[in-house]
Design a protein around this motif. Structure first.
Motif, mmCIF file in Angstrom:
data_model
loop_
_atom_site.group_PDB
_atom_site.id
_atom_site.type_symbol
_atom_site.label_atom_id
_atom_site.label_comp_id
_atom_site.label_asym_id
_atom_site.label_seq_id
_atom_site.Cartn_x
_atom_site.Cartn_y
_atom_site.Cartn_z
ATOM 1 N N LYS A 29 0.880 -1.167 0.000
ATOM 2 C CA LYS A 29 0.000 0.000 0.000
ATOM 3 C C LYS A 29 0.916 1.214 0.000
ATOM 4 C CE LYS A 29 -2.367 -3.452 2.089
ATOM 5 N NZ LYS A 29 -2.471 -4.314 0.931
ATOM 6 N N VAL A 31 1.510 5.075 -0.409
ATOM 7 C CA VAL A 31 0.810 6.354 -0.323
ATOM 8 C C VAL A 31 1.769 7.462 -0.755
ATOM 9 C CG1 VAL A 31 -0.363 7.990 1.187
ATOM 10 C CG2 VAL A 31 -0.736 5.533 1.485
ATOM 11 N N PHE A 160 -5.847 5.279 -6.391
ATOM 12 C CA PHE A 160 -6.743 6.295 -5.832
ATOM 13 C C PHE A 160 -6.096 7.658 -6.024
ATOM 14 C CE2 PHE A 160 -7.684 2.422 -3.503
ATOM 15 C CZ PHE A 160 -9.059 2.444 -3.319
ATOM 16 N N MET A 179 -11.639 2.365 2.186
ATOM 17 C CA MET A 179 -10.296 2.162 1.647
ATOM 18 C C MET A 179 -9.445 1.314 2.586
ATOM 19 S SD MET A 179 -9.657 5.975 0.084
ATOM 20 C CE MET A 179 -7.925 5.682 -0.308
ATOM 21 N N MET A 189 -2.211 -1.279 -3.543
ATOM 22 C CA MET A 189 -2.797 0.049 -3.690
ATOM 23 C C MET A 189 -1.725 1.107 -3.877
ATOM 24 S SD MET A 189 -5.663 -0.327 -0.620
ATOM 25 C CE MET A 189 -6.129 1.391 -0.576
ATOM 26 N N VAL A 191 -1.934 5.298 -3.635
ATOM 27 C CA VAL A 191 -2.893 6.327 -3.220
ATOM 28 C C VAL A 191 -2.210 7.691 -3.178
ATOM 29 C CG1 VAL A 191 -4.525 7.037 -1.429
ATOM 30 C CG2 VAL A 191 -4.020 4.593 -1.756
ATOM 31 N N THR A 193 -2.846 11.266 -1.743
ATOM 32 C CA THR A 193 -3.772 11.834 -0.757
ATOM 33 C C THR A 193 -3.083 12.907 0.070
ATOM 34 O OG1 THR A 193 -5.333 11.299 1.019
ATOM 35 C CG2 THR A 193 -3.235 10.118 1.037
#
Length: 240
Positions: A29, A31, A160, A179, A189, A191, A193
């Motif tokens: 994941k 980010v 995302f 999420m 994932m 992302v 953000t």
């Protein structure tokens, strides 16, 4: 899952991404944080060729998606994408929004798609909205539907792009909760953000971008507690 080699993106004379090489492993994941205009969303959109790289190579699941004659639509079936502004079809019901692609692509029968759509609507807490239309939903509900629509295709990876930035503050939590559930189930994932709490809690790795480059990366604890680069420290001092 994704390997990026020397990715550069130029809009007219403006270099938005500068020679980025990166790898995202299955189950990660990742980010991506950073100031506005740092290239975060462009980088994410290059991963499924919504923005085409000026130069460089992108491999997804071992396939060079930047190679000539690559069927990018086939590749995108395995990469769910959730946008900032939902991108739901306003003239279709919520169930039709969810079932359109898998039925049209002959991945499911209409009955199978209906059953999967109802399962996913229940999962995102909106089982009573199947016959509603997007205009009848709040922003948070629309974004939960957009996540369900992406999951309909049973993707190997989810992208995302600032999924909560267009929402009222009180609706952000409900979308982040979905999420988190998707992440907990093992989905790979990436992302983009501004939600630092989400990055801390969910990310296996955080990338900090500025001026088209990945300035620093590490675990959430490394980035948020002990950043090494002055630019990262400066950014975090303003947002935490």
């Amino acid at each position: 899952m994704i390997t990026v080699n020397h990715l550069t993106k130029v809009f007219e004379k403006h270099v938005v991404l500068k020679d980025i090489s990166e790898h995202i492993a299955p189950g990660e994941k990742v980010v991506i944080i950073g100031p506005s205009g740092s290239g975060k969303s462009t980088f994410l959109r290059c991963l499924n060729l919504l923005e085409y790289p000026t130069s460089g190579q992108i491999l997804f699941d071992g396939k060079d998606i930047t190679a000539p004659h690559t069927d990018i639509n086939e590749i995108r079936q395995h990469m769910g994408m959730v946008f900032q502004h939902f991108n739901l079809f306003q003239n279709l019901s919520i169930e039709e929004n969810l079932t359109l692609a898998p039925v049209r692509l002959k991945l499911m029968t209409k009955q199978e798609a209906h059953e999967e759509a109802m399962r996913l609507l229940k999962r995102v807490g909106l089982p009573d909205k199947a016959n509603a239309y997007p205009i009848q939903l709040s922003g948070g509900q629309k974004q939960r539907i957009a996540i369900a629509r992406a999951l309909m295709m049973k993707p190997k990876m989810m992208l995302f792009d600032e999924p909560t930035s267009a929402l009222d503050p009180e609706m952000v939590g409900e979308v982040l909760e979905i999420m988190k559930e998707v992440a907990d189930e093992g989905m790979t994932m990436a992302v983009v953000t501004h939600e630092m709490g989400f990055a801390r809690e969910v990310a296996t790795r955080v990338l900090f971008m500025d001026e088209g480059r990945i300035i620093e990366q590490g675990t959430p604890d490394e980035i948020f507690t002990n950043p090494k680069e002055e630019r990262t420290k400066n950014f975090l001092s303003k947002v935490l």
